[in-house]
Motif scaffolding. Structure first.
Motif, PDB file in Angstrom:
ATOM      1  N   ARG A 195     -12.089   3.103 -18.327  1.00 27.41           N
ATOM      2  CA  ARG A 195     -11.703   2.194 -18.653  1.00 27.41           C
ATOM      3  C   ARG A 195     -11.483   0.938 -17.314  1.00 27.41           C
ATOM      4  O   ARG A 195     -11.776   0.030 -18.057  1.00 27.41           O
ATOM      5  N   PHE A 196     -11.019   1.438 -16.269  1.00 29.60           N
ATOM      6  CA  PHE A 196     -11.166  -0.126 -15.379  1.00 29.60           C
ATOM      7  C   PHE A 196     -11.638  -0.016 -14.522  1.00 29.60           C
ATOM      8  O   PHE A 196     -12.516  -0.587 -13.186  1.00 29.60           O
ATOM      9  N   GLY A 197     -12.725   1.240 -13.707  1.00 24.80           N
ATOM     10  CA  GLY A 197     -14.125   1.019 -13.184  1.00 24.80           C
ATOM     11  C   GLY A 197     -14.234   1.007 -12.097  1.00 24.80           C
ATOM     12  O   GLY A 197     -12.453   1.855 -11.046  1.00 24.80           O
ATOM     13  N   SER A 198     -15.010   1.625 -10.736  1.00 24.69           N
ATOM     14  CA  SER A 198     -14.417   2.080  -9.709  1.00 24.69           C
ATOM     15  C   SER A 198     -14.482   1.353  -8.625  1.00 24.69           C
ATOM     16  O   SER A 198     -13.762   1.615  -7.778  1.00 24.69           O
ATOM     17  N   ARG A 199     -13.996   0.679  -8.543  1.00 18.91           N
ATOM     18  CA  ARG A 199     -13.739  -1.357  -8.208  1.00 18.91           C
ATOM     19  C   ARG A 199     -12.364  -0.776  -7.874  1.00 18.91           C
ATOM     20  O   ARG A 199     -11.817  -1.051  -6.769  1.00 18.91           O
ATOM     21  N   LEU A 200     -11.853  -0.844  -8.773  1.00 18.61           N
ATOM     22  CA  LEU A 200     -10.163  -1.164  -8.427  1.00 18.61           C
ATOM     23  C   LEU A 200      -9.918   0.386  -8.395  1.00 18.61           C
ATOM     24  O   LEU A 200      -8.503   0.170  -7.363  1.00 18.61           O
ATOM     25  N   MET A 201      -9.949   1.139  -9.070  1.00 26.94           N
ATOM     26  CA  MET A 201      -9.551   2.536  -8.943  1.00 26.94           C
ATOM     27  C   MET A 201      -9.623   3.048  -7.804  1.00 26.94           C
ATOM     28  O   MET A 201      -8.291   3.700  -7.080  1.00 26.94           O
ATOM     29  N   LEU A 202     -10.914   3.465  -6.699  1.00 29.21           N
ATOM     30  CA  LEU A 202     -10.577   3.654  -5.922  1.00 29.21           C
ATOM     31  C   LEU A 202     -10.427   2.351  -4.592  1.00 29.21           C
ATOM     32  O   LEU A 202      -9.836   3.497  -3.654  1.00 29.21           O
ATOM     33  N   GLY A 203     -10.339   1.279  -5.003  1.00 33.60           N
ATOM     34  CA  GLY A 203     -10.145   1.007  -3.607  1.00 33.60           C
ATOM     35  C   GLY A 203      -8.131   1.107  -3.830  1.00 33.60           C
ATOM     36  O   GLY A 203      -8.163   1.384  -2.305  1.00 33.60           O
ATOM     37  N   ALA A 204      -7.743   1.253  -4.849  1.00 33.87           N
ATOM     38  CA  ALA A 204      -6.080   1.227  -4.562  1.00 33.87           C
ATOM     39  C   ALA A 204      -5.866   2.775  -4.362  1.00 33.87           C
ATOM     40  O   ALA A 204      -5.143   2.766  -3.459  1.00 33.87           O
ATOM     41  N   GLY A 205      -6.957   3.688  -4.788  1.00 29.50           N
ATOM     42  CA  GLY A 205      -6.259   5.286  -4.967  1.00 29.50           C
ATOM     43  C   GLY A 205      -7.216   5.105  -2.219  1.00 29.50           C
ATOM     44  O   GLY A 205      -5.407   5.485  -2.378  1.00 29.50           O
ATOM     45  N   MET A 206      -7.385   4.743  -2.200  1.00 29.43           N
ATOM     46  CA  MET A 206      -7.507   4.579  -0.578  1.00 29.43           C
ATOM     47  C   MET A 206      -6.888   3.591   0.233  1.00 29.43           C
ATOM     48  O   MET A 206      -6.331   4.022   1.139  1.00 29.43           O
ATOM     49  N   PHE A 207      -6.427   2.781  -0.520  1.00 32.51           N
ATOM     50  CA  PHE A 207      -5.427   2.582   0.325  1.00 32.51           C
ATOM     51  C   PHE A 207      -3.630   3.422  -0.027  1.00 32.51           C
ATOM     52  O   PHE A 207      -3.607   3.383   1.258  1.00 32.51           O
ATOM     53  N   PHE A 208      -3.997   3.390  -0.852  1.00 34.39           N
ATOM     54  CA  PHE A 208      -2.115   4.255  -1.482  1.00 34.39           C
ATOM     55  C   PHE A 208      -2.753   5.389   0.233  1.00 34.39           C
ATOM     56  O   PHE A 208      -1.982   6.328   0.031  1.00 34.39           O
ATOM     57  N   TRP A 209      -3.681   6.700  -0.625  1.00 32.53           N
ATOM     58  CA  TRP A 209      -3.601   7.438   0.176  1.00 32.53           C
ATOM     59  C   TRP A 209      -4.343   7.223   1.928  1.00 32.53           C
ATOM     60  O   TRP A 209      -3.234   8.609   2.877  1.00 32.53           O
ATOM     61  N   SER A 210      -4.264   6.458   2.132  1.00 32.07           N
ATOM     62  CA  SER A 210      -4.435   6.108   3.958  1.00 32.07           C
ATOM     63  C   SER A 210      -2.990   5.743   4.162  1.00 32.07           C
ATOM     64  O   SER A 210      -2.778   6.548   5.343  1.00 32.07           O
ATOM     65  N   LEU A 211      -1.964   4.551   3.485  1.00 29.42           N
ATOM     66  CA  LEU A 211      -1.348   4.939   3.897  1.00 29.42           C
ATOM     67  C   LEU A 211      -0.146   5.928   3.770  1.00 29.42           C
ATOM     68  O   LEU A 211       0.757   5.605   4.468  1.00 29.42           O
ATOM     69  N   ALA A 212      -0.417   6.825   2.679  1.00 27.73           N
ATOM     70  CA  ALA A 212       0.013   8.378   2.657  1.00 27.73           C
ATOM     71  C   ALA A 212       0.172   9.898   4.562  1.00 27.73           C
ATOM     72  O   ALA A 212       0.633   9.737   5.131  1.00 27.73           O
ATOM     73  N   GLN A 213      -1.467   9.030   3.874  1.00 28.63           N
ATOM     74  CA  GLN A 213      -1.787   9.234   5.430  1.00 28.63           C
ATOM     75  C   GLN A 213      -1.091   9.059   7.077  1.00 28.63           C
ATOM     76  O   GLN A 213      -0.727   9.622   8.081  1.00 28.63           O
ATOM     77  N   LEU A 214      -0.760   7.421   7.323  1.00 24.67           N
ATOM     78  CA  LEU A 214      -0.377   7.121   8.157  1.00 24.67           C
ATOM     79  C   LEU A 214       0.958   7.371   8.068  1.00 24.67           C
ATOM     80  O   LEU A 214       2.128   7.784   9.124  1.00 24.67           O
ATOM     81  N   VAL A 215       1.559   7.981   7.404  1.00 23.89           N
ATOM     82  CA  VAL A 215       3.557   7.917   7.046  1.00 23.89           C
ATOM     83  C   VAL A 215       3.841   9.490   7.507  1.00 23.89           C
ATOM     84  O   VAL A 215       5.235   9.796   8.305  1.00 23.89           O
ATOM     85  N   SER A 216       2.479   9.738   6.948  1.00 21.51           N
ATOM     86  CA  SER A 216       2.869  11.709   7.543  1.00 21.51           C
ATOM     87  C   SER A 216       2.814  11.553   9.546  1.00 21.51           C
ATOM     88  O   SER A 216       3.361  12.358   9.551  1.00 21.51           O
ATOM     89  N   GLY A 217       2.662  10.608  10.414  1.00 17.83           N
ATOM     90  CA  GLY A 217       2.634  10.624  11.569  1.00 17.83           C
ATOM     91  C   GLY A 217       4.501  10.499  11.431  1.00 17.83           C
ATOM     92  O   GLY A 217       4.586  10.584  13.287  1.00 17.83           O
TER      93      GLY A 217
END
Length: 449
Positions: A91-113
């Protein structure tokens, strides 16, 4: 004219006149480069917990079974988020969905520390799974949008190879980082790197619908594909209809066998080498990388094999199906001697061969996604396949943890993974026979594979 001759004719006719513009080459290069970089970061981040397995268990006083559940928190969240993510991608395309997903997974990775309890760690890993969910369905969708049908095997093999390149470089890099900075800062640094790449993807990449293509560029991208109706958004009825096809269920069951074995090795291989084979933490960091070199070769070979089979007259489904089946059988069969050999060297050799085959199957499975349905349904089918794979894969760390805790050995865990892979191969052979209705076939009547 035979089906094989029709396939070859459809691939060859008009190819010389459809040249690729420099702009199209640049877009393709940017897309594959970012997808590969994102995939490497994706797997480095999910590998971090298994690399720091022993250190985290010691500091947080976790049993093998508890570590199994912690390792599975990611994959369970990842699996169940696949179903909505596929529809959202279409529905929304790869640009938005992958960009947002990568940002939030990286934030979760950072918080794991910064986690202070088992429960907080489980939550952080679950968010990591949610964020990483768009990665590979988005890659399949991107390849289907920016590459012609005859070109898709190689770029798919390249970006999917990131699932081996990441785990290959993760052990030595993360082990060195952990020994130098501690496991907590290891999570923080890798999270920051992902945030930078997420911003870069969103700023640089564009969906096909966002680019004004020339008539020649459109003709090149659509070369060889069956005509599609004017682009429209995926409906729930169409999404639900994907489950009515035997091919869909074969792809789900086959990918269950792939991911069960992949996830077993990804989550427990470092611990296996340390506790079962007696290697030190530093040596394990280097030895673990070796099987993933072979896994990367398997991924890259899958693309080459699929494209060559197609060029030599195999049907569009057969050119993807048989690398999947051979890969599953090879991965299962070579895992058995790895479980029983008393030699550390031979165990690593057998695991390397198993990783070559199972990752060949993984790469070919994603290539099947890009040709089995129309482009606007690729992300949905890819996410359905990924859901099945990671739903089964989620049990691999837990089952392995209980087996190790109960028997003190990894032998039965490896044998279970081998059995799952072989059964999955037979399901793929029986059920995956033709594209779904409306798929990107080279001819209108694709013969059963």
């Amino acid at each position: 004219m035979s089906n094989n001759q029709e396939d070859r004719h459809a691939m060859s006719s008009g190819t010389a006149s459809l040249t690729k513009s420099p702009r199209l080459r640049r877009i393709q290069w940017i897309a594959v480069s970012f997808l590969t970089a994102a995939g490497i970061i994706n797997y480095v981040d999910r590998s971090a917990l298994s690399i720091a397995n022993t250190a985290i268990r010691d500091e947080m006083h976790l049993s093998p079974a508890e570590m199994g559940w912690l390792l599975s928190a990611f994959s369970l969240a990842y699996a169940f988020s696949q179903l909505p993510v596929g529809a959202l991608l279409d529905r929304f395309g790869s640009r938005l969905m992958l960009g947002a997903g990568m940002f939030f997974w990286s934030l979760a990775q950072l918080v794991s520390g910064f986690v202070a309890s088992f429960q907080q760690f489980v939550l952080a890993r679950a968010v990591l799974g949610l964020g990483e969910a768009p990665q590979f369905p988005a890659g399949a969708k991107t390849v289907s949008e920016w590459f012609s049908l005859r070109e898709r095997g190689t770029p798919t093999g390249i970006f999917v190879a990131s699932s081996c390149i990441g785990p290959c470089i993760a052990p030595p890099v993360l082990t060195a980082m952990m020994l130098l900075l501690g496991w907590r800062w290891m999570f923080v640094v890798t999270g920051l790197i992902g945030i930078v790449v997420a911003v870069g993807w969103y700023l640089v990449y564009r969906n096909r619908a966002e680019v004004a293509l020339t008539r020649e560029e459109t003709a090149h991208l659509d070369e060889g594909a069956a005509p599609e109706p004017p682009a429209r958004r995926m409906t729930f009825a169409e999404w639900r209809g994907l489950f009515a096809h035997a091919t869909t269920w074969g792809m789900i069951l086959g990918f269950m066998g792939v991911i069960y074995m992949v996830w077993l090795y990804l989550t427990w291989l470092p611990s296996y080498l340390e506790h079962e084979r007696g290697l030190s933490v530093a040596r394990t960091g280097w030895v673990v990388a070796i099987p993933y070199i072979f896994g990367t070769l398997g991924m890259l070979c899958a693309g080459q094999v699929a494209d060559r089979l197609l060029a030599r007259g195999a049907g569009i489904v057969a050119s993807r199906k048989w690398p999947v089946c051979v890969g599953l059988l090879g991965g299962g069969l070579f895992t058995v001697p790895a479980a029983y050999t008393p030699s550390v060297t031979l165990a690593v050799v057998y695991i390397c061969v198993a990783m070559f085959f199972i990752n060949m199957a993984s790469g070919a499975a994603w290539m099947m996604v890009s040709v089995a349905v129309p482009k606007r349904q690729v992300a949905s089918l890819g996410s359905i396949q990924n859901f099945g794979g990671y739903f089964a894969g989620s049990f691999a760390p837990v089952i392995t943890g209980y087996i190790v805790q109960g028997t003190g050995s990894y032998v039965n865990a490896l044998l279970a993974a081998a059995a799952v892979a072989v059964l999955a191969a037979f399901a793929y052979i029986v059920l995956v026979r033709r594209p779904l209705e409306g798929g990107d076939t080279l001819v209108l009547t694709e013969r059963p594979a």
